[in-house]
Design an enzyme around this catalytic site. Structure first.
Site, PDB file in Angstrom:
ATOM      1  N   HIS A  51      -1.372  -1.871   2.500  1.00  0.00           N
ATOM      2  CA  HIS A  51      -1.827  -3.265   2.538  1.00  0.00           C
ATOM      3  C   HIS A  51      -2.156  -3.637   3.971  1.00  0.00           C
ATOM      4  O   HIS A  51      -1.662  -3.026   4.924  1.00  0.00           O
ATOM      5  CB  HIS A  51      -0.768  -4.221   1.976  1.00  0.00           C
ATOM      6  CG  HIS A  51       0.565  -4.081   2.620  1.00  0.00           C
ATOM      7  ND1 HIS A  51       1.458  -3.091   2.281  1.00  0.00           N
ATOM      8  CD2 HIS A  51       1.160  -4.796   3.611  1.00  0.00           C
ATOM      9  CE1 HIS A  51       2.542  -3.204   3.023  1.00  0.00           C
ATOM     10  NE2 HIS A  51       2.380  -4.223   3.855  1.00  0.00           N
ATOM     11  N   HIS A  98      -2.252  -7.021   6.534  1.00  0.00           N
ATOM     12  CA  HIS A  98      -1.878  -8.420   6.735  1.00  0.00           C
ATOM     13  C   HIS A  98      -3.022  -9.160   7.414  1.00  0.00           C
ATOM     14  O   HIS A  98      -3.566  -8.687   8.428  1.00  0.00           O
ATOM     15  CB  HIS A  98      -0.671  -8.535   7.676  1.00  0.00           C
ATOM     16  CG  HIS A  98       0.595  -7.954   7.141  1.00  0.00           C
ATOM     17  ND1 HIS A  98       1.596  -8.717   6.595  1.00  0.00           N
ATOM     18  CD2 HIS A  98       1.041  -6.676   7.076  1.00  0.00           C
ATOM     19  CE1 HIS A  98       2.610  -7.933   6.231  1.00  0.00           C
ATOM     20  NE2 HIS A  98       2.286  -6.692   6.515  1.00  0.00           N
TER      21      HIS A  98
HETATM   22  P1  5GP Z   1       5.061  -4.632   5.496  1.00  0.00           P
HETATM   23  O1  5GP Z   1       6.316  -4.935   6.248  1.00  0.00           O
HETATM   24  O2  5GP Z   1       5.269  -3.530   4.484  1.00  0.00           O
HETATM   25  O3  5GP Z   1       3.860  -4.411   6.354  1.00  0.00           O
HETATM   26  O4  5GP Z   1       4.736  -5.974   4.712  1.00  0.00           O
HETATM   27  C1  5GP Z   1       5.182  -6.276   3.442  1.00  0.00           C
HETATM   28  C2  5GP Z   1       4.888  -7.738   3.214  1.00  0.00           C
HETATM   29  O5  5GP Z   1       4.943  -7.993   1.831  1.00  0.00           O
HETATM   30  C3  5GP Z   1       5.898  -8.691   3.877  1.00  0.00           C
HETATM   31  O6  5GP Z   1       5.196  -9.566   4.748  1.00  0.00           O
HETATM   32  C4  5GP Z   1       6.532  -9.418   2.703  1.00  0.00           C
HETATM   33  O7  5GP Z   1       6.776 -10.773   2.979  1.00  0.00           O
HETATM   34  C5  5GP Z   1       5.502  -9.242   1.605  1.00  0.00           C
HETATM   35  N1  5GP Z   1       6.058  -9.209   0.269  1.00  0.00           N
HETATM   36  C6  5GP Z   1       7.057  -8.395  -0.152  1.00  0.00           C
HETATM   37  N2  5GP Z   1       7.300  -8.607  -1.470  1.00  0.00           N
HETATM   38  C7  5GP Z   1       6.421  -9.553  -1.866  1.00  0.00           C
HETATM   39  C8  5GP Z   1       6.190 -10.188  -3.129  1.00  0.00           C
HETATM   40  O8  5GP Z   1       6.842  -9.924  -4.140  1.00  0.00           O
HETATM   41  N3  5GP Z   1       5.182 -11.121  -3.181  1.00  0.00           N
HETATM   42  C9  5GP Z   1       4.440 -11.431  -2.072  1.00  0.00           C
HETATM   43  N4  5GP Z   1       3.495 -12.360  -2.233  1.00  0.00           N
HETATM   44  N5  5GP Z   1       4.649 -10.860  -0.869  1.00  0.00           N
HETATM   45  C10 5GP Z   1       5.628  -9.938  -0.780  1.00  0.00           C
END
Ligand code: 5GP
Ligand code: ZN
Length: 135
Positions: free
Chosen positions: A101, A103
């Site tokens: 993903h 951001h």
């Molecule tokens: P990472 O740390 O893997 O780059 O980012 C994961 C992101 O996914 C985090 O910013 C977290 O807030 C978001 N996230 C995790 N679980 C969920 C969810 O169930 N729904 C949504 N909308 N965001 C999520």
């Protein structure tokens, strides 16, 4: 392919509801549940890829144009002052959801957020040695 135990497979494919701001055959873009700022959202492919290393080339090629499109939509609607794209790969780099993903984080004057690293100070010899290892 979808992965049964992957939360983002379920969110991207509509098996669990999301606050979706964009959807097409390949992607869903939805609001992050724990946003850094107002409008922080995630570009998530509908197929499962663990991270950028695993990402299909065609999906990779569509990701940045989509990021730009959503960025411009957020500019028009939220009038941000700046913008960060963040994409974490593997746990040591801060990845917590192991489905690729990106951001999209609108920034506002005095939003109190910091997306930074501690700058290093290598000398020229270290940089040259490193370059030799890389190229
Ligand atoms: P990472 O740390 O893997 O780059 O980012 C994961 C992101 O996914 C985090 O910013 C977290 O807030 C978001 N996230 C995790 N679980 C969920 C969810 O169930 N729904 C949504 N909308 N965001 C999520
Ligand atoms: Zn997945």
């Amino acid at each position: 392919m979808k992965k049964d135990d992957c939360i983002f497979c379920k969110l991207a494919n509509g098996n669990i509801p999301t606050n979706t701001i964009y959807e097409d055959d390949d992607f869903r873009v939805f609001l992050d549940a724990s946003p850094a700022t107002a409008g922080h959202c995630l570009i998530v492919p509908k197929e499962h890829f663990d991270d950028l290393e695993d990402l299909d080339e065609a999906i990779a090629a569509k990701t940045l144009p989509l990021a730009k499109k959503i960025m411009l939509q957020l500019k028009e609607k939220l009038n941000w002052d700046g913008f960060n794209l963040v994409q974490n790969n593997r746990e040591v780099a801060g990845q917590t959801v192991f489905h690729f993903h990106m951001h999209l984080i609108p920034r506002y004057k005095d939003d109190g957020q910091k997306i930074v690293w501690k700058p290093g100070s290598p000398d020229e010899g270290e940089l040259e040695a490193l370059l030799k290892k890389i190229v």
